[in-house]
Design a protein around this motif. Structure first.
Motif, PDB file in Angstrom:
ATOM      1  N   CYS A   9     -61.221  30.956  -3.041  1.00 60.94           N
ATOM      2  CA  CYS A   9     -62.195  31.971  -2.622  1.00 60.94           C
ATOM      3  C   CYS A   9     -61.626  33.343  -2.978  1.00 60.94           C
ATOM      4  O   CYS A   9     -60.466  33.636  -2.690  1.00 60.94           O
ATOM      5  N   HIS A  10     -62.434  34.174  -3.610  1.00 61.84           N
ATOM      6  CA  HIS A  10     -61.973  35.507  -4.007  1.00 61.84           C
ATOM      7  C   HIS A  10     -61.763  36.404  -2.791  1.00 61.84           C
ATOM      8  O   HIS A  10     -62.503  36.318  -1.813  1.00 61.84           O
ATOM      9  N   SER A  11     -60.774  37.282  -2.878  1.00 60.23           N
ATOM     10  CA  SER A  11     -60.643  38.324  -1.859  1.00 60.23           C
ATOM     11  C   SER A  11     -61.675  39.401  -2.198  1.00 60.23           C
ATOM     12  O   SER A  11     -61.858  39.750  -3.361  1.00 60.23           O
ATOM     13  N   LEU A  12     -62.360  39.870  -1.183  1.00 55.75           N
ATOM     14  CA  LEU A  12     -63.461  40.805  -1.399  1.00 55.75           C
ATOM     15  C   LEU A  12     -63.221  42.116  -0.677  1.00 55.75           C
ATOM     16  O   LEU A  12     -62.511  42.165   0.328  1.00 55.75           O
ATOM     17  N   ARG A  13     -63.848  43.146  -1.180  1.00 60.24           N
ATOM     18  CA  ARG A  13     -63.826  44.448  -0.513  1.00 60.24           C
ATOM     19  C   ARG A  13     -64.975  44.465   0.496  1.00 60.24           C
ATOM     20  O   ARG A  13     -66.105  44.794   0.162  1.00 60.24           O
ATOM     21  N   ILE A  14     -64.673  44.086   1.713  1.00 59.16           N
ATOM     22  CA  ILE A  14     -65.685  44.044   2.773  1.00 59.16           C
ATOM     23  C   ILE A  14     -65.977  45.482   3.202  1.00 59.16           C
ATOM     24  O   ILE A  14     -65.064  46.241   3.513  1.00 59.16           O
TER      25      ILE A  14
ATOM     26  N   SER B 159     -73.219  39.300  10.138  1.00 61.43           N
ATOM     27  CA  SER B 159     -73.707  39.904   8.902  1.00 61.43           C
ATOM     28  C   SER B 159     -72.534  40.575   8.205  1.00 61.43           C
ATOM     29  O   SER B 159     -71.808  41.364   8.820  1.00 61.43           O
ATOM     30  N   VAL B 160     -72.358  40.240   6.921  1.00 56.78           N
ATOM     31  CA  VAL B 160     -71.237  40.766   6.142  1.00 56.78           C
ATOM     32  C   VAL B 160     -71.780  41.463   4.904  1.00 56.78           C
ATOM     33  O   VAL B 160     -72.641  40.931   4.212  1.00 56.78           O
ATOM     34  N   THR B 161     -71.248  42.644   4.636  1.00 59.70           N
ATOM     35  CA  THR B 161     -71.641  43.408   3.450  1.00 59.70           C
ATOM     36  C   THR B 161     -70.389  43.731   2.640  1.00 59.70           C
ATOM     37  O   THR B 161     -69.321  43.985   3.199  1.00 59.70           O
ATOM     38  N   SER B 162     -70.559  43.712   1.321  1.00 55.85           N
ATOM     39  CA  SER B 162     -69.457  44.094   0.432  1.00 55.85           C
ATOM     40  C   SER B 162     -70.028  44.746  -0.818  1.00 55.85           C
ATOM     41  O   SER B 162     -71.211  44.641  -1.114  1.00 55.85           O
TER      42      SER B 162
END
Length: 155
Positions: free
Chosen positions: A76-81, A100-103
């Motif tokens: 799983c990629h690391s994301l800029r949350i 709810s998650v936004t990136s």
């Protein structure tokens, strides 16, 4: 029929390359439920659980889980949350969580939302297990279910 698996290579496994994808705003919303005894729900609402404020602790746990998803799910990629919201609907014998998650990124945030919802529910269970256990130390009425993605979008 020729199947192609995105995470497999001739050398084994790999993380999918996403550098050519555009950076866009991505949102995912996941929810799930935990079923508890009505007496336990009342204790939560009155902040009488000995371990502390159950829902606030579950919110903190969910946010931490969202940020740690790439450590928990292989490949799983690391994301800029850029944002996480954790809300609860408290009913007579269940609590529903919605995360709810936004990136801003190149890949979706469904796994992060699902991880956040799962950990919120597990945290609730952990905090109330002393009052949910029966005389044999079992949990006959405690159940986590219906963990699903209810929305996914990119703009």
């Amino acid at each position: 029929m020729n199947k192609s698996f995105t995470h497999l290579s001739k050398k084994g496994v790999h993380m999918v390359e996403v550098s050519d994808k555009p950076v866009v705003k991505r949102t995912a919303v996941a929810q799930g439920k935990i079923y508890l005894q009505s007496e336990t729900i009342k204790l939560i609402e009155n902040e009488e659980i000995k371990k502390g404020n159950v829902l606030t602790t579950a919110q903190i746990a969910a946010i931490g889980a969202v940020k740690s998803t790439h450590h928990l799910i292989p490949l799983c990629h690391s994301l800029r949350i850029t944002g996480v919201e954790v809300d609860f609907k408290v009913k007579d014998e269940e609590i529903e969580v919605e995360v709810s998650v936004t990136s801003m990124g190149k890949t979706g945030v469904e796994m992060e939302a699902l991880t956040g919802a799962s950990i919120a529910l597990l945290t609730i269970w952990d905090m109330v297990k002393s009052v949910e256990k029966d005389e044999n130390g079992q949990y006959p009425s405690t159940k986590i279910s219906d963990i699903v993605v209810i929305k996914k979008e990119k703009k």
